[in-house]
Design a protein around this motif. Structure first.
Motif, PDB file in Angstrom:
ATOM      1  N   PRO A 113       0.817  -1.223   0.000  1.00 10.72           N
ATOM      2  CA  PRO A 113       0.000   0.000   0.000  1.00 10.72           C
ATOM      3  C   PRO A 113       0.850   1.272   0.000  1.00 10.72           C
ATOM      4  O   PRO A 113       0.509   2.251  -0.673  1.00 10.72           O
ATOM      5  CB  PRO A 113      -0.802  -0.127   1.295  1.00 10.72           C
ATOM      6  CG  PRO A 113      -0.877  -1.588   1.552  1.00 10.72           C
ATOM      7  CD  PRO A 113       0.402  -2.173   1.029  1.00 10.72           C
ATOM      8  N   GLU A 114       1.954   1.267   0.702  1.00 13.87           N
ATOM      9  CA  GLU A 114       2.819   2.454   0.745  1.00 13.87           C
ATOM     10  C   GLU A 114       3.429   2.715  -0.632  1.00 13.87           C
ATOM     11  O   GLU A 114       3.510   3.852  -1.088  1.00 13.87           O
ATOM     12  CB  GLU A 114       3.910   2.278   1.812  1.00 13.87           C
ATOM     13  CG  GLU A 114       4.952   3.391   1.890  1.00 13.87           C
ATOM     14  CD  GLU A 114       4.372   4.768   2.195  1.00 13.87           C
ATOM     15  OE1 GLU A 114       3.256   4.838   2.760  1.00 13.87           O
ATOM     16  OE2 GLU A 114       5.024   5.778   1.851  1.00 13.87           O
ATOM     17  N   ILE A 115       3.828   1.636  -1.292  1.00 13.57           N
ATOM     18  CA  ILE A 115       4.338   1.787  -2.659  1.00 13.57           C
ATOM     19  C   ILE A 115       3.238   2.362  -3.546  1.00 13.57           C
ATOM     20  O   ILE A 115       3.471   3.300  -4.315  1.00 13.57           O
ATOM     21  CB  ILE A 115       4.832   0.420  -3.195  1.00 13.57           C
ATOM     22  CG1 ILE A 115       6.083   0.001  -2.434  1.00 13.57           C
ATOM     23  CG2 ILE A 115       5.083   0.486  -4.700  1.00 13.57           C
ATOM     24  CD1 ILE A 115       6.567  -1.399  -2.775  1.00 13.57           C
TER      25      ILE A 115
ATOM     26  N   TRP B 224      14.555   3.125   0.313  1.00  7.81           N
ATOM     27  CA  TRP B 224      13.463   4.037  -0.070  1.00  7.81           C
ATOM     28  C   TRP B 224      13.973   5.223  -0.882  1.00  7.81           C
ATOM     29  O   TRP B 224      13.281   5.722  -1.764  1.00  7.81           O
ATOM     30  CB  TRP B 224      12.685   4.530   1.159  1.00  7.81           C
ATOM     31  CG  TRP B 224      11.623   3.561   1.618  1.00  7.81           C
ATOM     32  CD1 TRP B 224      11.633   2.807   2.760  1.00  7.81           C
ATOM     33  CD2 TRP B 224      10.374   3.226   0.954  1.00  7.81           C
ATOM     34  NE1 TRP B 224      10.494   2.037   2.853  1.00  7.81           N
ATOM     35  CE2 TRP B 224       9.698   2.269   1.755  1.00  7.81           C
ATOM     36  CE3 TRP B 224       9.778   3.632  -0.250  1.00  7.81           C
ATOM     37  CZ2 TRP B 224       8.467   1.719   1.410  1.00  7.81           C
ATOM     38  CZ3 TRP B 224       8.532   3.077  -0.596  1.00  7.81           C
ATOM     39  CH2 TRP B 224       7.892   2.135   0.223  1.00  7.81           C
ATOM     40  N   ASP B 225      15.186   5.695  -0.592  1.00 11.52           N
ATOM     41  CA  ASP B 225      15.754   6.767  -1.417  1.00 11.52           C
ATOM     42  C   ASP B 225      15.919   6.289  -2.855  1.00 11.52           C
ATOM     43  O   ASP B 225      15.628   7.010  -3.812  1.00 11.52           O
ATOM     44  CB  ASP B 225      17.116   7.223  -0.860  1.00 11.52           C
ATOM     45  CG  ASP B 225      16.953   8.111   0.361  1.00 11.52           C
ATOM     46  OD1 ASP B 225      15.803   8.531   0.646  1.00 11.52           O
ATOM     47  OD2 ASP B 225      17.968   8.373   1.036  1.00 11.52           O
TER      48      ASP B 225
ATOM     49  N   LEU C 112      14.441   6.113  -8.460  1.00  8.41           N
ATOM     50  CA  LEU C 112      14.092   5.270  -9.604  1.00  8.41           C
ATOM     51  C   LEU C 112      12.734   5.684 -10.176  1.00  8.41           C
ATOM     52  O   LEU C 112      12.543   5.747 -11.397  1.00  8.41           O
ATOM     53  CB  LEU C 112      14.047   3.806  -9.144  1.00  8.41           C
ATOM     54  CG  LEU C 112      14.104   2.716 -10.213  1.00  8.41           C
ATOM     55  CD1 LEU C 112      15.423   2.774 -10.974  1.00  8.41           C
ATOM     56  CD2 LEU C 112      13.945   1.334  -9.579  1.00  8.41           C
ATOM     57  N   LEU C 113      11.809   5.985  -9.284  1.00  9.80           N
ATOM     58  CA  LEU C 113      10.468   6.390  -9.721  1.00  9.80           C
ATOM     59  C   LEU C 113      10.537   7.767 -10.386  1.00  9.80           C
ATOM     60  O   LEU C 113      10.023   7.969 -11.487  1.00  9.80           O
ATOM     61  CB  LEU C 113       9.512   6.402  -8.521  1.00  9.80           C
ATOM     62  CG  LEU C 113       8.084   6.912  -8.789  1.00  9.80           C
ATOM     63  CD1 LEU C 113       7.388   6.102  -9.885  1.00  9.80           C
ATOM     64  CD2 LEU C 113       7.247   6.849  -7.502  1.00  9.80           C
TER      65      LEU C 113
ATOM     66  N   THR D  95      10.756  -2.583  -5.533  1.00  6.74           N
ATOM     67  CA  THR D  95      10.368  -2.734  -4.138  1.00  6.74           C
ATOM     68  C   THR D  95      11.574  -2.519  -3.242  1.00  6.74           C
ATOM     69  O   THR D  95      12.598  -3.190  -3.397  1.00  6.74           O
ATOM     70  CB  THR D  95       9.782  -4.144  -3.901  1.00  6.74           C
ATOM     71  OG1 THR D  95       8.840  -4.422  -4.934  1.00  6.74           O
ATOM     72  CG2 THR D  95       9.101  -4.229  -2.556  1.00  6.74           C
ATOM     73  N   PRO D  96      11.459  -1.589  -2.297  1.00  2.00           N
ATOM     74  CA  PRO D  96      12.579  -1.302  -1.400  1.00  2.00           C
ATOM     75  C   PRO D  96      12.911  -2.524  -0.532  1.00  2.00           C
ATOM     76  O   PRO D  96      12.016  -3.097   0.097  1.00  2.00           O
ATOM     77  CB  PRO D  96      12.056  -0.165  -0.513  1.00  2.00           C
ATOM     78  CG  PRO D  96      10.859   0.368  -1.220  1.00  2.00           C
ATOM     79  CD  PRO D  96      10.284  -0.760  -2.008  1.00  2.00           C
TER      80      PRO D  96
END
Lengths: 411, 411
Positions: free
Chosen positions: B18-20, B359-360, B365-366, B374-375
């Motif tokens: 969900p966070e992604i 996460w960085d 990447l995004l 996926t981190p």
């Protein structure tokens, strides 16, 4: 050393339906030519309706092309199915629900078992008697009870007898309980609760911060006006009730698997520190973590139940079963047998003739009429002396079964 | 007053996916024209194969006629499916199983969560780190843990770090544990364990009366000879291991839903009084009471995966994904990025460039490549500094994603 969950060992060995199966097998081996008619297990027998079949096939075709392929769906179910259900099954009752309050699943049996996950073991639970055995057994399995007594009552559960005296609708418990299972139209008795009756329970729940688990798996079989199809038709229910519904009996989905559970956002329970938390959030977390959603083609098939054509066809099948119910009910009554249910539910709950025990009647019915039903005592001690016949058979079989019973018990 | 299960409140708020999803939504709303390529969630993208589609359609047609209509099936799954699986998926490995040892379900996620039902809370549980979050979260939800520490480790769980140093295969725990989760080929690291490695665990389990939960969801992606596809290829495993397998990744069933769990009859756990009981019996009771079986057409579709034609077609799709894996792995390596996995599994586990946090790297990447992964830290503290890319995309997207990454990080 790995330790198992000892609570499982408290469960009675012989689950009802395996025992029925054993006796049928014994009888048919001894009487290979007998034409046994099964009105025992409540399983549908009519085919899926054409509108559902079309949608089911089309959804599979979606999975044959990369552009329309569907992988993981939302654990909670697709919005298009949830919105259809809200629009077609709840809005006409005057019940408004949010998409986030409805959770699609693969069965009401699973849901009414899994819902216990989000509750603390300390809750006092009240269960009808007779009752759908899953409510009872799942509470034993999670460790909410002690051992069973001689009657089959487990220590720690509050049983609410449903008998002729209270018209098969339970009285409010004497002490305070935290969770109450209600099932209307009822399995096994086939009886219903009117609005005043349900209001009594909703008021009790709200006054005592209790939660009602409302099993509405048979709501589609209600024929009389004024009988509530949903607990949310009762004022205040959205603050205390979780409702279970299913496509199993409504649309012949027992082998296809689709159901839904409604957890309104206003339903709260408290933490150990007394803080109130919305159960919707917990159930959402439970389903997201422990479930992966219902098969995409199955959800498409379920949606088609509520298309204009789909519902007309579905209603025809329900009417077919309810005509069976009428034939059974009136046929037995003509033979002098007292029966309940069968008007707003596909089950007929009959009083065994001549005060026979439920299992004695089972054996007599099997041996002398070659008809299978379900002994009332299998659903709990208060079911002793009663017997359940299901209206889910084919017409020809239902008529033949009634004729055999009339030949045996008719005046 | 109804009390909720407080253990749910111990769970970290943001479940990984969900966070992604939230971050992707935020990005795409701000950049509506960006063509985002998703190699994040491990979800299949290729259509069902023709043999499976044919069987699926035919099974629906069975439900259109009273003579072939199927209602409730066995909660454990149909024997014809179980026997096909034993014959086609286990016998070739030299593994013999009884029909009663295999349970069909609607997902490995459900099974590896629900299996905890039959175990006592007192069991000490060991989990890899990084790990598929469901193993961890479901143990928190049933109340086996205390609170999480700053790193995200829950009190009471034994975490087994899987790092470059141990080649991403965990070392035996120092203390004694009762339940061990193993997943090979591994999600998220894409690495495998050879027979000697698994033998080490089976010997540990048998010496300590511990149970292994073996998640083999990705076994079909093994390309190298000699790597075990099932824990039961290891001598002694039938006395201590429960294996989970799934059609989700193997046959593109993430949206169709079918899986299986093997509970050999020889696997025992003890009661509080020290008596040994077969877990097969308990799991059977659990499934009979809390589950209603998998959709009949889905089981027919699953069976067709193992037909001669079906398996050939299925293998082609697996090869397609594994070619994606090769492209990603070699493409990243060419850009100077260290990666693991991707040879016997559809996941590539890469070390983030320049020592970035997981996460960085996700955000970079995004934002800069419009690629979603996926981190690694989402899978546990030892995943920090790593990142998972999935090979399940379409070829064109995979190639484009690798090109974008190479443009950004390549020399």
């Amino acid at each position: 050393m790995a330790r198992l969950n000892d609570n499982y060992l408290k469960l009675k060995a012989g689950y009802l339906f395996p025992e029925i199966g054993r006796r049928i097998k014994e009888f048919t081996q001894a009487n290979p030519d007998a034409k046994v008619i099964r009105l025992g297990i409540g399983d549908v027998t009519r085919p899926l309706v054409p509108a559902v079949v079309d949608a089911f096939h089309k959804a599979i075709d979606d999975l044959t092309r990369p552009e329309t392929f569907m992988g993981y769906g939302p654990e909670q179910g697709y919005d298009w199915l949830i919105e259809t259900i809200i629009d077609k099954a709840y809005r006409p009752l005057g019940v408004e629900l949010k998409t986030s309050e409805v959770f699609i699943s693969d069965g009401s049996k699973c849901d009414c078992a899994n819902i216990l996950d989000i509750f603390d073991l300390s809750n006092k639970v009240a269960i009808g008697d007779p009752v759908y055995p899953v409510y009872n057994d799942t509470n034993v399995m999670v460790g909410r009870t002690g051992e069973a007594d001689d009657k089959g009552y487990y220590e720690g559960i509050v049983y609410l007898p449903c008998t002729e005296e209270n018209n098969f609708t339970p009285d409010l418990p004497k002490g305070k309980v935290d969770i109450i299972y209600l099932c209307f139209p009822n399995n096994p008795t086939g009886t219903v609760a009117d609005k005043a009756e349900l209001k009594k329970w909703v008021d009790y729940a709200n006054a005592n911060d209790a939660i009602i688990f409302f099993d509405a798996a048979y709501e589609a079989f209600i024929t009389e006006p004024g009988i509530p199809h949903s607990i949310y038709e009762i004022e205040g229910a959205k603050k205390c009730a979780i409702e279970f519904r299913s496509f199993s009996k409504t649309a012949g989905f027992t082998g296809v698997r689709c159901a839904l559970t409604v957890v309104p956002e206003a339903v709260m329970a408290t933490t150990s520190k007394g803080e109130k938390v919305a159960l919707n959030k917990l159930w959402n977390r439970r389903q997201s973590t422990k479930f992966n959603g219902v098969s995409y083609p199955v959800q498409k098939a379920a949606q088609a139940v509520y298309s204009e054509q789909g519902w007309r066809q579905t209603k025809d099948v329900i009417d077919y079963y309810m005509e069976n119910a009428r034939i059974i009910r009136e046929g037995l009554q003509a033979a002098g047998i007292t029966c309940y249910g069968g008007v707003n539910a596909p089950y007929i709950w009959l009083k065994t003739p001549e005060g026979m025990s439920s299992w004695d009647f089972f054996d007599k019915l099997l041996n002398e009429c070659h008809v299978v039903g379900t002994p009332g005592s299998g659903f709990g001690p208060s079911g002793e002396g009663y017997f359940r016949l299901s209206a889910f058979g084919d017409r020809e079989n239902v008529v033949a079964a009634v004729e055999r019973i009339q030949r045996k018990w008719g005046k």
